[in-house]
Scaffold this active site. Structure first.
Site, mmCIF file in Angstrom:
data_model
loop_
_atom_site.group_PDB
_atom_site.id
_atom_site.type_symbol
_atom_site.label_atom_id
_atom_site.label_comp_id
_atom_site.label_asym_id
_atom_site.label_seq_id
_atom_site.Cartn_x
_atom_site.Cartn_y
_atom_site.Cartn_z
ATOM 1 N N ASP A 1 0.812 -1.221 0.000
ATOM 2 C CA ASP A 1 0.000 0.000 0.000
ATOM 3 C C ASP A 1 0.847 1.273 0.000
ATOM 4 O O ASP A 1 0.618 2.190 0.795
ATOM 5 C CB ASP A 1 -0.965 -0.001 1.201
ATOM 6 C CG ASP A 1 -1.883 -1.212 1.218
ATOM 7 O OD1 ASP A 1 -2.039 -1.841 0.158
ATOM 8 O OD2 ASP A 1 -2.439 -1.540 2.280
ATOM 9 N N TYR B 1 1.266 -7.466 -4.065
ATOM 10 C CA TYR B 1 1.072 -8.611 -3.166
ATOM 11 C C TYR B 1 -0.135 -9.473 -3.523
ATOM 12 O O TYR B 1 -0.510 -10.363 -2.769
ATOM 13 C CB TYR B 1 0.966 -8.139 -1.719
ATOM 14 C CG TYR B 1 -0.111 -7.101 -1.445
ATOM 15 C CD1 TYR B 1 -1.449 -7.460 -1.316
ATOM 16 C CD2 TYR B 1 0.217 -5.760 -1.292
ATOM 17 C CE1 TYR B 1 -2.422 -6.510 -1.045
ATOM 18 C CE2 TYR B 1 -0.742 -4.801 -1.031
ATOM 19 C CZ TYR B 1 -2.063 -5.183 -0.909
ATOM 20 O OH TYR B 1 -3.028 -4.241 -0.645
ATOM 21 N N ASP C 1 -11.748 -3.552 7.668
ATOM 22 C CA ASP C 1 -11.340 -2.162 7.868
ATOM 23 C C ASP C 1 -11.718 -1.257 6.711
ATOM 24 O O ASP C 1 -11.632 -0.035 6.827
ATOM 25 C CB ASP C 1 -9.831 -2.070 8.139
ATOM 26 C CG ASP C 1 -8.979 -2.761 7.085
ATOM 27 O OD1 ASP C 1 -9.555 -3.323 6.133
ATOM 28 O OD2 ASP C 1 -7.743 -2.738 7.207
#
Length: 697
Positions: free
Chosen positions: A130, A174, A240
């Site tokens: 990220d 990823y 989240d």
């Protein structure tokens, strides 16, 4: 190596299994982490990756060393993990602002890891997830690519720390969806795989950030590129990214055949600590799955397609154990709560606490009885899990409620019709009301559970679903003529609790495609379509539809400026097509589509000087064209027309059929792609904007 050997550490360094605290939001408390270690040890998991995104010394201020007080806390935490046979893996995420080519930056990174090693930590992780992919000018001069920069610093730190047994690396790409152009051809992943030292393991989330399914084939593909099996960082229970969702369904859609193909698996679950009981418990069951634990229920076996692990069985085991936690009075606020008396033996005569010596209140014969809290049940927890299941799937009860509400809404005309449908509507409305009542009762019993810690983590979610169910319940009652004015929730001036979304909801509803990712898919439209053979009188209508679909719009060019298609000539044939080679579809407004085939495609190809070639004509001798008006949003009529014509062609001996579609005709391209039977075929000299598709018969 068997799955059980891999899960129990059958490979040289042991199979990593456990939890990663890697979400965005308030990190867990030290007490909650200590509780996690106890549970991991009890359930057979062995690892914990410390990577909370909002611990500012993990990510934002990664260079800063821990204070004396923080050091004491981390030391205590690492010792607690060790005492429960859980490997504490400390992670740093420096990718936001690190300058890879600056020796001082590398020294700061080493110094931070060294400090944590002094606390007793033996395992480490370096995360580059990220972050932006653009390097600063200094790094561009020092490194060929972003991957080379990351690998260089990871290798240096790994060697500086003495090559620990566990050292995890999270790449920027990823998951498969991040790879350009794909996993097998990703230059970034190939660099990581080739240059990263073999003692370093690589984290991977699967096909997507939040992967619906992770297949053995996908893991074999990425393992070949990375030159090592990955450690799965699994976000299937992460919440989240959406403050309105929590996930209480089982770990699923990962076959146990993955276990020997992996270095390990870590779940990154819900932000709320206590509701993660199901996510972690079912992961532990999955990790321990062996052929000896094969479910005997054949129906369950067919459903799960895994002989070693049943998600539903694992869920029931987890919920059964979790129920005891809900009834546990040894929690903050537990013993003082009235519901704590539920677990006490009713035969034990204990004096009731009173104020100022007053006698306990006893209602009179005509007065309201005292409230008695009902105990939470396993069925309540199963319902709770169904209502908050998984990102790509509602639980069975939730799906049933949505289907029933959809049917009741679309058949509300039956209430006044006084037909057989009226009785069915009333019966299904009663069933829906019963499902809603079960949600209300579950909410009441959950609200009175002695363990307040779990309740408070769940409270916003169960309040929201109870309110939503209440609105739907009142709406159905109003459709049936039973609703009082106060129950008419769909009015012009509702209370704030009568609608959902806030500013975020307002934005989303204004954007195109709102709801296209909803888990509940509406059934096909109920419009009645009539498919019949083509007749000569249909020629004008068919040509009208053809012309209408060729009108400029969007990115379409005028027809005379577009490359011709072989199928265009089908509408200009002097002899009308035979009935078994042409069909049309009609709705209540008239003809809305057609499908035509030419048993021999060669004449149409010759007419526009298209050279098909002997091989193409042998494999796909016939030609198809199809058009339906935009008002036909249900794909079923088009599928039925194609199925009917292809069956007729096959019976006549045709080996296959081809069609041509312009790239600008995105609607038809999407239709043929989803149909599945048509595949792209190569035709030399085909105009750049034209795609040829063929289907074997």
């Amino acid at each position: 190596m068997s799955k059980s050997e891999a899960a129990k550490g059958g490979n040289a360094r042991g199979f990593i299994s456990g939890v990663v605290e890697g979400f965005y939001g308030r990190p867990w408390t030290m007490e909650q982490r200590a509780e996690l270690f106890k549970r991991e040890q009890k359930w057979g998991l062995n690892s914990y990756l410390y990577a909370p995104k909002d611990d500012y010394k993990h990510r934002m201020y990664w260079r800063d060393l821990y204070s004396a007080e923080e050091a004491e806390q981390l030391t205590t935490l690492i010792l607690a993990a060790r005492n429960h046979n859980v490997e504490f893996i400390y992670a740093i995420s420096p990718g936001w602002d690190i300058t890879f080519s600056n020796p001082k930056e590398v020294a700061a990174l080493k110094r931070k890891f060294e400090q944590v090693r002094e606390f007793g930590c033996r395992s480490f992780s370096l995360l580059f997830d990220d972050i932006e992919r653009e390097m600063c000018p200094a790094d561009k001069q020092a490194f060929d690519t972003f991957a080379h920069a990351q690998v260089a610093i990871a290798n240096e730190v790994f060697q500086h720390m003495g090559q620990p047994d566990v050292f995890l690396f999270c790449p920027t790409d990823y998951c498969a969806s991040f790879c350009t152009p794909n996993v097998s051809q990703s230059a970034y992943l190939h660099t990581v795989g080739e240059k990263l030292l073999q003692g370093i393991d690589i984290l991977w989330t699967g096909p997507k950030v939040v992967s619906h399914k992770i297949s053995v084939e996908s893991i074999e593909e990425v393992s070949a590129v990375l030159k090592r099996p990955p450690v799965i960082w699994d976000n299937i229970h992460a919440n989240d990214y959406d403050p309105q969702r929590i996930f209480l369904g089982p770990f699923k859609d990962r076959p146990t055949d993955l276990i020997p193909k992996l270095r390990g698996i870590l779940t990154n679950p819900n932000c709320e600590f206590y509701p993660n009981f199901v996510a972690i418990h079912t992961l532990a069951t999955w990790c321990k799955a062996t052929p000896e634990e094969e479910p005997s229920d054949v129906e369950m076996r067919e459903e799960d397609q895994d002989l070693c692990y049943s998600p539903q069985k694992a869920l029931t085991l987890a919920l059964t154990e979790w129920l005891q936690d809900f009834l546990n009075t040894d929690q903050p606020g537990g013993p003082q709560h009235p519901a704590a008396r539920l677990k006490k033996d009713a035969s034990v005569d204990e004096p009731m606490q009173t104020d100022l010596g007053e006698a306990a209140y006893v209602p009179g014969p005509n007065e309201n009885p005292l409230y008695t809290a009902e105990p939470l049940t396993l069925d309540d927890l199963k319902l709770l899990s169904d209502l908050f299941y998984l990102p790509y799937e509602h639980g069975a009860t939730a799906q049933t409620m949505l289907q029933e509400l959809d049917w009741l809404k679309n058949h509300s005309w039956a209430v006044a019709a006084q037909t057989e449908k009226t009785a069915e509507w009333c019966s299904r409305a009663q069933h829906f009301d019963g499902l809603c009542e079960a949600v209300v009762q579950m909410f009441n019993r959950l609200s009175n559970a002695p363990n307040r810690s779990i309740l408070y983590d769940l409270y916003n979610y169960i309040c929201d679903i109870k309110s939503g169910v209440g609105l739907a319940r009142a709406y159905v009652k109003s459709l049936g003529g039973q609703g009082r004015p106060s129950a008419h929730v769909m009015n012009d001036d509702p209370e704030p609790w009568g609608f959902r979304g806030g500013l975020s909801g307002e934005f989303q509803r204004m954007l195109p495609g709102h709801g296209n990712r909803d888990l509940f898919k509406h059934p096909p439209m109920t419009t009645v379509y009539c498919i019949r053979p083509y007749c000569p009188e249909d020629k004008d209508e068919v040509q009208r539809i053809f012309r209408e679909m060729q009108r400029p719009g969007g990115d379409k060019a005028p027809l005379m400026m577009q490359p011709p298609l072989m199928s265009d000539s089908l509408l200009e044939l002097d002899a009308p097509p035979s009935p078994h080679c042409a069909v049309v579809v009609e709705d209540e407004m008239g003809m809305c589509g057609y499908a035509l085939v030419l048993p021999e495609a060669k004449p149409a190809a010759v007419k526009i000087q298209r050279e098909l070639g002997a091989t193409v004509l042998k494999d796909y001798p016939s030609l198809l064209t199809l058009q339906v008006l935009p008002r036909v949003t249900d794909p079923s009529p088009a599928k039925r027309m194609i199925s009917q014509l292809l069956s007729s062609l096959k019976n006549s001996g045709s080996a296959g059929v081809l069609c041509e579609v312009r790239h600008s005709d995105r609607r038809m391209l999407e239709f043929y792609t989803k149909l599945g039977s048509f595949k792209p075929i190569k035709i030399p000299g085909l105009p750049q904007d034209v795609l040829a598709l063929g289907a074997s018969l």
